[in-house]
Design a protein around this motif. Structure first.
Motif, PDB file in Angstrom:
ATOM      1  N   SER A  58      21.213  -9.057  18.118  1.00 50.52           N
ATOM      2  CA  SER A  58      20.688  -9.278  17.103  1.00 50.52           C
ATOM      3  C   SER A  58      19.235  -9.863  17.147  1.00 50.52           C
ATOM      4  O   SER A  58      19.074 -10.697  18.011  1.00 50.52           O
ATOM      5  CB  SER A  58      21.337  -9.814  16.029  1.00 50.52           C
ATOM      6  N   TYR A  70      16.961 -14.766   8.591  1.00 53.99           N
ATOM      7  CA  TYR A  70      16.749 -12.944   8.479  1.00 53.99           C
ATOM      8  C   TYR A  70      17.424 -12.505   9.598  1.00 53.99           C
ATOM      9  O   TYR A  70      16.973 -13.114  10.976  1.00 53.99           O
ATOM     10  CB  TYR A  70      15.539 -12.574   8.334  1.00 53.99           C
ATOM     11  N   LYS A  72      18.432  -8.861  12.095  1.00 53.47           N
ATOM     12  CA  LYS A  72      18.767  -7.400  12.019  1.00 53.47           C
ATOM     13  C   LYS A  72      19.667  -7.094  13.312  1.00 53.47           C
ATOM     14  O   LYS A  72      19.086  -7.533  14.345  1.00 53.47           O
ATOM     15  CB  LYS A  72      17.434  -6.851  12.198  1.00 53.47           C
ATOM     16  N   GLY A  79      20.945  -1.806  12.608  1.00 50.31           N
ATOM     17  CA  GLY A  79      20.342  -1.431  11.326  1.00 50.31           C
ATOM     18  C   GLY A  79      20.883  -2.352  10.458  1.00 50.31           C
ATOM     19  O   GLY A  79      20.381  -2.615   9.345  1.00 50.31           O
ATOM     20  N   GLU A  81      21.458  -5.685   8.358  1.00 48.50           N
ATOM     21  CA  GLU A  81      20.627  -6.600   8.226  1.00 48.50           C
ATOM     22  C   GLU A  81      21.448  -7.744   7.099  1.00 48.50           C
ATOM     23  O   GLU A  81      22.118  -7.471   6.367  1.00 48.50           O
ATOM     24  CB  GLU A  81      19.429  -6.300   7.083  1.00 48.50           C
ATOM     25  N   ASN A  98      24.211  -0.879   6.257  1.00 54.89           N
ATOM     26  CA  ASN A  98      23.560   0.282   6.854  1.00 54.89           C
ATOM     27  C   ASN A  98      24.711   1.204   7.319  1.00 54.89           C
ATOM     28  O   ASN A  98      24.924   1.808   8.116  1.00 54.89           O
ATOM     29  CB  ASN A  98      22.854  -0.343   8.292  1.00 54.89           C
ATOM     30  N   TYR A 277      12.139  -4.435   4.912  1.00 52.26           N
ATOM     31  CA  TYR A 277      13.591  -4.636   4.697  1.00 52.26           C
ATOM     32  C   TYR A 277      14.344  -3.502   3.976  1.00 52.26           C
ATOM     33  O   TYR A 277      13.549  -2.635   3.394  1.00 52.26           O
ATOM     34  CB  TYR A 277      14.010  -5.990   4.506  1.00 52.26           C
TER      35      TYR A 277
END
Length: 279
Positions: A58, A70, A72, A79, A81, A98, A277
């Motif tokens: 990540s 944050y 991802k 994808g 988040e 996602n 985002y």
């Protein structure tokens, strides 16, 4: 033959020029981590879950005061988040899975749902938690520092030259502890500077991170690990990789790349409405 000898001499000179005691290098790591107010990095995590190593990768963006994050993910759920901002959203994280159910969820970062198949919560992301654990281990065993710390020379980790330091627990074992009041596993782990997932692994009666009742008899590891290998970047003195072992072998390991120390971050970086985002 002459080329091999020359290469060996150069290698020895190179390592000698960076030669420092392991305690000095550890102190530099702690000092440099303390200067971090914001952070960007990519983490590859290999953690032992139900007896098998589980990999995740990540990208993280972190601000520490107030705590904001944050994330991802690339592996295992590309994808996905996570966004967390202290004192916002009722202190819950926004989560874009996602995947099904294809909506943004608000989840307690310390809940079982958020922690499933991970050793750590999002609050342990970056270097801070590990730095605190190492500081505790050194202070706890300071009179044995020459026995517990060893310097293994210069190693190359993902293309970065690193000092390799190994911590060996003087007496890694599990002791019995009876809880005196209601306390969460995470709070108990922080009290002893160990990993809360390991508490679940070692105590079959615990199946999640809920409250531990009063007078509960638990097995607690004496140290965070039986052996800890740290590879510190020779330039910034921060970890490029960390490897934790228990009595069974490799328990967890982390690799750090694309590291940016104290990047300028703005409020919109931790805003779920940020157009970059997908919350």
């Amino acid at each position: 033959m002459k080329k091999k000898i020359l290469f060996y001499i150069i290698s020895v000179i190179f390592q000698t020029s960076y030669s420092q005691s392991p305690i000095e290098l550890i102190q530099k790591m702690i000092d440099e981590e303390a200067k971090i107010k914001s952070l960007k990095l990519t983490m590859v995590m290999n953690e032992r879950i139900d007896g098998k190593m589980s990999k995740s990768k990540s990208d993280f963006m972190i601000s520490y005061s107030p705590f904001q994050l944050y994330m991802k993910q690339e592996i295992p759920i590309e994808g996905m988040e996570i966004l967390y901002s202290e004192n916002k959203n009722n202190n819950k994280a926004w989560v874009n899975t996602n995947s099904f159910p294809w909506v943004t969820l608000s989840i307690d970062p310390n809940s079982n749902l958020m922690r499933k198949d991970y050793h750590h919560s999002i609050f342990d992301s970056g270097y801070r938690n590990f730095s605190n654990i190492v500081r505790y281990l050194i202070n706890k065993n300071y009179n044995k520092v020459d026995e517990i710390l060893s310097y293994n020379g210069i190693k190359t980790i993902n293309g970065y030259q690193c000092h390799q330091i190994m911590y060996t627990s003087p007496s890694f074992e599990y002791f019995n502890y009876i809880t005196k009041n209601e306390i969460t596993l995470t709070e108990l782990a922080k009290k002893f500077y160990v990993n809360d997932y390991m508490l679940i692994e070692k105590n079959p009666g615990l199946i999640d991170f809920d409250e531990v009742k009063t007078n509960k008899n638990l097995k607690i590891p004496s140290d965070y690990g039986k052996k800890v290998i740290i590879n510190l970047d020779i330039k910034n003195h921060l970890p490029r990789s960390i490897h934790i072992y228990d009595e069974k072998g490799l328990y967890e390991e982390y690799y750090y790349t694309n590291v940016m120390i104290n990047p300028p971050l703005v409020e919109n970086d931790f805003n779920p409405d940020n157009k970059k985002y997908n919350f």
